[in-house]
Design a protein around this motif. Structure first.
Motif, mmCIF file in Angstrom:
data_model
loop_
_atom_site.group_PDB
_atom_site.id
_atom_site.type_symbol
_atom_site.label_atom_id
_atom_site.label_comp_id
_atom_site.label_asym_id
_atom_site.label_seq_id
_atom_site.Cartn_x
_atom_site.Cartn_y
_atom_site.Cartn_z
ATOM 1 N N CYS A 80 47.680 50.590 27.958
ATOM 2 C CA CYS A 80 47.488 50.349 29.494
ATOM 3 C C CYS A 80 46.904 49.042 29.663
ATOM 4 O O CYS A 80 46.789 48.556 30.609
ATOM 5 C CB CYS A 80 46.815 51.517 30.168
ATOM 6 N N GLY A 81 45.944 48.779 28.500
ATOM 7 C CA GLY A 81 45.131 47.442 28.684
ATOM 8 C C GLY A 81 43.772 47.494 29.145
ATOM 9 O O GLY A 81 43.517 46.590 30.314
ATOM 10 N N GLN B 264 43.146 54.488 32.378
ATOM 11 C CA GLN B 264 44.377 54.492 33.494
ATOM 12 C C GLN B 264 44.968 55.465 33.345
ATOM 13 O O GLN B 264 44.628 56.604 33.695
ATOM 14 C CB GLN B 264 45.132 53.131 33.257
ATOM 15 N N CYS B 265 45.928 55.681 32.120
ATOM 16 C CA CYS B 265 46.519 56.759 31.996
ATOM 17 C C CYS B 265 45.933 57.811 31.221
ATOM 18 O O CYS B 265 45.588 58.918 31.455
ATOM 19 C CB CYS B 265 47.793 56.725 31.074
ATOM 20 N N ILE C 82 39.164 38.932 32.351
ATOM 21 C CA ILE C 82 40.461 38.965 33.186
ATOM 22 C C ILE C 82 39.817 38.920 34.620
ATOM 23 O O ILE C 82 39.152 40.039 35.129
ATOM 24 C CB ILE C 82 41.447 40.071 33.026
ATOM 25 N N ARG D 42 43.156 46.345 40.928
ATOM 26 C CA ARG D 42 42.526 45.477 39.813
ATOM 27 C C ARG D 42 43.035 45.900 38.389
ATOM 28 O O ARG D 42 43.436 44.966 37.395
ATOM 29 C CB ARG D 42 41.122 45.173 40.119
ATOM 30 N N ALA D 43 42.688 47.127 38.230
ATOM 31 C CA ALA D 43 43.047 47.648 36.890
ATOM 32 C C ALA D 43 44.603 47.440 36.473
ATOM 33 O O ALA D 43 44.745 47.099 35.397
ATOM 34 C CB ALA D 43 42.963 49.345 37.004
ATOM 35 N N GLN D 44 45.532 47.681 37.487
ATOM 36 C CA GLN D 44 46.758 47.226 36.902
ATOM 37 C C GLN D 44 47.049 45.698 36.515
ATOM 38 O O GLN D 44 47.756 45.557 35.504
ATOM 39 C CB GLN D 44 47.771 47.612 38.409
ATOM 40 N N GLU E 75 44.765 43.860 35.397
ATOM 41 C CA GLU E 75 44.036 43.631 34.005
ATOM 42 C C GLU E 75 44.910 44.101 33.003
ATOM 43 O O GLU E 75 45.233 43.729 31.924
ATOM 44 C CB GLU E 75 42.674 44.474 34.025
ATOM 45 N N GLY E 76 45.253 45.189 33.328
ATOM 46 C CA GLY E 76 46.617 45.896 32.238
ATOM 47 C C GLY E 76 47.623 45.072 31.729
ATOM 48 O O GLY E 76 48.031 45.067 30.886
ATOM 49 N N VAL F 22 47.087 42.219 29.471
ATOM 50 C CA VAL F 22 47.162 42.870 28.071
ATOM 51 C C VAL F 22 48.671 43.279 27.701
ATOM 52 O O VAL F 22 49.032 42.917 26.628
ATOM 53 C CB VAL F 22 46.258 44.185 28.053
ATOM 54 N N PHE F 23 49.077 43.979 28.755
ATOM 55 C CA PHE F 23 50.644 44.209 28.546
ATOM 56 C C PHE F 23 51.422 42.877 28.015
ATOM 57 O O PHE F 23 52.336 42.911 27.275
ATOM 58 C CB PHE F 23 51.234 45.205 29.483
ATOM 59 N N GLY G 186 49.030 56.335 34.856
ATOM 60 C CA GLY G 186 47.965 55.412 34.612
ATOM 61 C C GLY G 186 47.996 54.179 35.850
ATOM 62 O O GLY G 186 46.774 53.539 35.968
#
Lengths: 154, 793
Positions: free
Chosen positions: A133-134, A95-96, B744, B698-700, B702-703, B706-707, B111
């Motif tokens: 970012c996970g 991501q980042c 996820i 999707r990545a956002q 998924e992240g 976790v966040f 990101g």
């Protein structure tokens, strides 16, 4: 004077042996792919290989690296074709991107020793590498992908 | 209007005279009303307009394009007539003489993928080969329009401008070819980077047409032809982010990686307590450290502190390490602020609960809560608590500045380069236009890098030393000098009617507000803060009141990914889960029954209005049908209703609208015999309207899972004697791989609605869903975050 090898090139360091390898790599050699994240060996962003072992360069002094071979992300593969790098790109892991060099170095060290890691072995090996970012699920998948792509080559 | 969060917070130029940069004392309540009016001012519908723009080789755009480039500016024109004189370009698309297409990314990449997704839309509509496009990062310049990358709004606010920029250029290139070949314009087509006249089989590259195209009049929007979505080659498809290869090879440059010739490295000792001053300093031992060149005293801020530097003593050296070592030898005597030195988190917790146990400022009122609540037989009261949080992006803040002859150039990982221009300009006493802000990649932002205090420090130090200076935050500096996500207390009361539906709801919260960053001592939330989850409750509940209680700030308060939705959603959805239990049903059934029929909720009937990320409810209605749909689908995908809860296994779910998106998330937890929690599965269903890059969306999510896990399970910043207790990842942990969800599952709803937001709305649902799952697994209700503080077995 401390002599080390960085990405196959001999280096001589005249300064204080207490200086962490991280700052030598970043500030002196301008190898900025090795990232600063915590300075205490807690996040793994600064992971490099020291004689093939993954270490945290922020808590590895130059004196303790003397006479050893250091590989940074820039030296892992000149063209970015290490199976981990390829898998990372294939699965769009980043991501980042800030932690990913450290993640890749950690994963590469794992696969060098354990070409077919189990899920638990991956969890264990990657426990010291943080990603805010996970991207963990993709990192996990990318390691399995790299393992498969490398076909168990040691 | 300008903003520093989505389209919400005031940028310095919109503040009362003298407030910018804190050069003068803050103004009174009267001008705060003016500030607030600016914050809340409704934005007119945006219209896009495009015109030719010249490339000034030495300034604006000069770094991105080669000489002789043809550049089209896509301008955002406010519907307001007064603003017509000051059209603000928002994005630039240019063609170099050799035909190379250059698209400027004017938003910051931290990101989310916006540095790829927005240029991708231009390339799609222009119809060129994306792999041959060069993406250049914009410097800060108000002519781009808002560059403030915050509020999950990059695609939402700019996707139309990008479509129009691409379509306009395609139109003009086709016209240029028609003119050159002397054929009707309608017979010429630009496809995949080549212009064709099918009848005569003539073709031209873009490079051959650029010089002619640049002389043509810019078409009106009505003349443009937009690609039908069925012809999209990039939008909605799998595309890698532009920086991916550089990231995996270590070649990507973040703020921490920047350097300039002759640069000094700075490490700064800052006040240990908010708004304190240096009394005296002794740097004699510091100057003996090898590599240390000098120290510089940095003045502190004046209230309101906004994004100003906090002050302190900087140690400048030949290397980062030398600067850090020298700093340890400083002997500093601080005059600690008496009002803030007594700040301690346990006492403060009592204070804000005191605040929510009294009537607060009413921000929404419907029916007669007190009467209704007194009259129902099944009712519940509960208090919820969420602690202060630090952003802790993996890249600690850093900035390089080079001051010369009254101008300064900076390189920094910042979410809003125009805010850097304002902040640095005010700090140095130079005009914002004399601050050139280059935006590097951001190693995470989450809201921290919206506040460029660290860039002001670098600029002040460069001016003081006459050399380029890089300020490096250590992790300790980052954790202890944040603009913190506010600690919050929530007090809830709810009653259930005879039919098993929510009948009455009191929702009261108190938290030190973001308002205090812009107005010293402000104790109530701005509309955007109460608008994030406190007044925007979508249930069809006949009697409800939302109230905001006062809370004083003792640290700098900022906005962190999803902001006030995080604590408001935790309280509201946890409470709904508890009410559902009291009702003998589950969250999904009780929620859907209480949500009522599909409709657009009108808050104006309840004496308030939806903040709605500053968007009109006509464009983005509060649509209960979309919320119902994501919850139903998420329940189905996760098997929520059939899950066998208990014996250390449980499932929880929550649905919440935020950042104009509708999200439902279910979480499965396992709690072991020692109380250890693992999360084998997360299921998210997201209706965020139309989507440009599904994989990044999707990545956002998924992240965000976790966040949200970090926030729910372990995140906590506390203060003792005015000082932040935590300092690094050992005492401010964030989720590691093992602690994060193992799987996820993200389902993006296929939607034709407007693009809403992706970066933040996945976070608020996590804490209530995890807490509900833990209850389902163990029978333990967790009403205080982080969950690790509750003994589960």
């Amino acid at each position: 004077m401390i002599e080390i090898s960085v990405n196959g090139k001999g280096r001589k360091f005249e300064g204080d042996g207490d200086v962490p390898l991280l700052w030598y790599l970043r500030d002196e050699l301008e190898l900025t792919g090795t990232k600063f994240g915590c300075g205490m060996g807690l996040c793994g962003a600064c992971t490099v290989h020291l004689n093939g072992e993954a270490v945290r360069s922020c808590v590895t002094t130059l004196s303790s690296a003397a006479g050893k071979k250091i590989t940074t992300i820039e030296g892992l593969s000149p063209t970015g074709t290490h199976p981990c790098q390829v898998a990372w790109e294939k699965l769009n892991v980043a991501q980042c991107g800030y932690c990913q060099c450290g993640q890749i170095m950690q994963a590469a060290a794992l696969l060098a020793k354990t070409p077919r890691p189990t899920a638990a072995q991956i969890d264990e090996a990657m426990d010291g590498n943080l990603c805010r970012c996970g991207t963990y699920t993709r990192i996990h998948a990318a390691i399995l992908e790299a393992s498969k792509a490398a076909g168990g080559v040691k | 209007m300008k903003c520093t969060f989505g389209t919400s917070f005031p940028a310095p130029e919109n503040l009362p005279a003298g407030a910018a940069g804190g050069i003068q004392q803050s103004s009174t309540g009267g001008s705060f009303a003016g500030l607030a009016a600016a914050v809340y001012a409704k934005r007119d519908d945006l219209k896009v307009s495009i015109e030719n723009v010249s490339v000034d080789r030495r300034g604006f755009l000069g770094t991105a394009f080669a000489a002789g480039a043809w550049v089209l500016g896509a301008n955002i024109l406010s519907g307001n007539a007064d603003a017509a004189a000051s059209w603000q370009p928002s994005v630039y698309l240019g063609f170099e003489p050799n035909g190379t297409v250059v698209i400027t990314a004017h938003r910051s990449e931290m990101g989310t993928g916006s540095r790829t997704s927005l240029p991708l839309v231009v390339a799609e509509e222009l119809d060129v080969d994306w792999t041959k496009v060069r993406v250049e990062q914009a410097i800060g310049d108000k002519r781009y329009g808002s560059q403030n990358t915050d509020g999950s709004c990059s695609v939402r606010d700019f996707v139309d401008a990008m479509h129009q920029a691409g379509a306009t250029a395609r139109f003009m290139l086709e016209r240029a070819a028609a003119q050159k070949w002397n054929v009707p314009a309608g017979e010429v087509t630009l496809t995949n980077g080549v212009v064709l006249h099918a009848a005569s089989k003539r073709r031209a590259t873009l490079g051959e047409l650029v010089s002619v195209a640049a002389t043509l009049p810019v078409p009106k929007r009505e003349e443009l032809r937009f690609k039908p979505p069925s012809e999209y080659r990039y939008i909605g498809k799998q595309v890698a982010i532009v920086d991916q290869h550089k990231i995996v090879t270590g070649a990507a440059i973040f703020g921490q990686d920047m350097r300039r010739p002759g640069m000094l490295y700075a490490s700064i000792e800052r006040p240990p307590v908010y708004d304190s001053r240096l009394r005296s300093s002794d740097d004699s031992e510091t100057l003996k450290v090898k590599g240390v060149r000098q120290t510089v005293q940095i003045p502190g801020f004046k209230q309101p502190h906004m994004f100003q530097q906090t002050g302190g003593v900087a140690v400048l050296a030949d290397s980062t390490w030398a600067a850090m070592q020298g700093r340890k030898k400083l002997k500093l005597d601080w005059e600690l602020n008496p009002e803030h030195v007594s700040y301690s988190s346990p006492a403060y917790k009592q204070e804000i609960f005191g605040s929510v146990h009294k009537p607060g400022k009413v921000v929404r009122n419907r029916g007669n809560f007190d009467g209704a609540f007194a009259g129902v037989s099944r009712k519940l009261e509960a208090d919820y608590y969420a602690p202060m949080l630090a952003h802790a992006p993996m890249e600690p803040p850093a900035a390089v500045a080079e001051y010369k002859d009254g101008k300064v150039e900076v390189w920094a990982p910042v979410q809003d380069p125009q805010s850097v221009q304002q902040t640095v300009g005010a700090a140095l006493g130079v005009k914002p236009e004399d601050v050139t802000c280059n935006v590097t990649l951001l190693g995470g932002g989450f809201g921290r890098k919206s506040k460029p205090d660290f860039v002001a420090e670098a600029a002040l130090l460069s001016k003081a030393t006459g050399k380029p200076v890089k300020v490096v935050f250590s992790r300790e500096d980052d954790i202890r000098n944040d603009f913190y996500h506010a600690v919050a207390a929530m007090h809830m009361k709810g009653g259930i009617d005879a039919a098993g539906k929510l009948d009455s709801l009191l929702f009261r919260s108190a938290f030190p507000p973001i308002a205090s960053t812009f107005q010293a001592g402000a104790e109530y939330g701005l509309d955007l803060e109460t608008g994030m989850g406190l007044n925007e409750v979508l249930f069809d509940v006949p009697h409800m009141r939302s109230e905001n209680g006062p809370a004083k700030n003792h640290v700098r308060i900022g906005w962190l990914r999803a902001v006030c939705h995080n604590f408001h959603a935790f309280a509201l959805h946890s409470f709904m889960d508890e009410l559902a239990q009291l009702n003998g049903t589950n969250y999904v059934d009780f929620f859907l029954k209480s949500l009522g029929p599909d409709r657009h909720v009108d808050l104006t009937k309840d004496g308030t209005k939806a903040w709605n990320n500053d968007k009109s409810v006509d464009e983005f209605p509060l649509d209960t049908g979309r919320l119902r749909h994501v919850l139903e689908e998420c329940a189905a995908r996760s098997g929520y209703a059939k899950y066998t809860n208990g014996k250390g296994r449980g499932i929880g779910i929550a649905a919440h609208r935020s950042f104009l998106s509708y999200i439902a998330t279910a979480v499965e937890v396992h709690v072991d015999a020692k109380g250890g929690v693992t999360i084998p599965n997360v299921w998210t269903v997201a209706d965020i309207g139309k989507v440009v890059m599904p994989d990044r969306v999707r990545a956002q999510f998924e992240g965000a899972a976790v966040f949200g896990t970090s926030l729910a399970m372990m995140g906590e910043i506390t203060a003792e004697a005015g000082r932040i207790v935590q300092s690094n990842f050992h005492n401010y942990p964030v989720a590691r791989m093992k602690e994060s969800p193992r799987k996820i599952d993200v389902k993006i709803v296929d939607s034709k609605e407007r693009h809403a937001g992706a970066g933040e709305p996945g976070v608020p649902v996590m804490a209530p869903a995890i807490a509900a799952a833990i209850f389902a697994a163990t029978g333990k209700r967790v009403r205080e975050l982080p969950i690790k503080r509750t003994k589960l077995v």
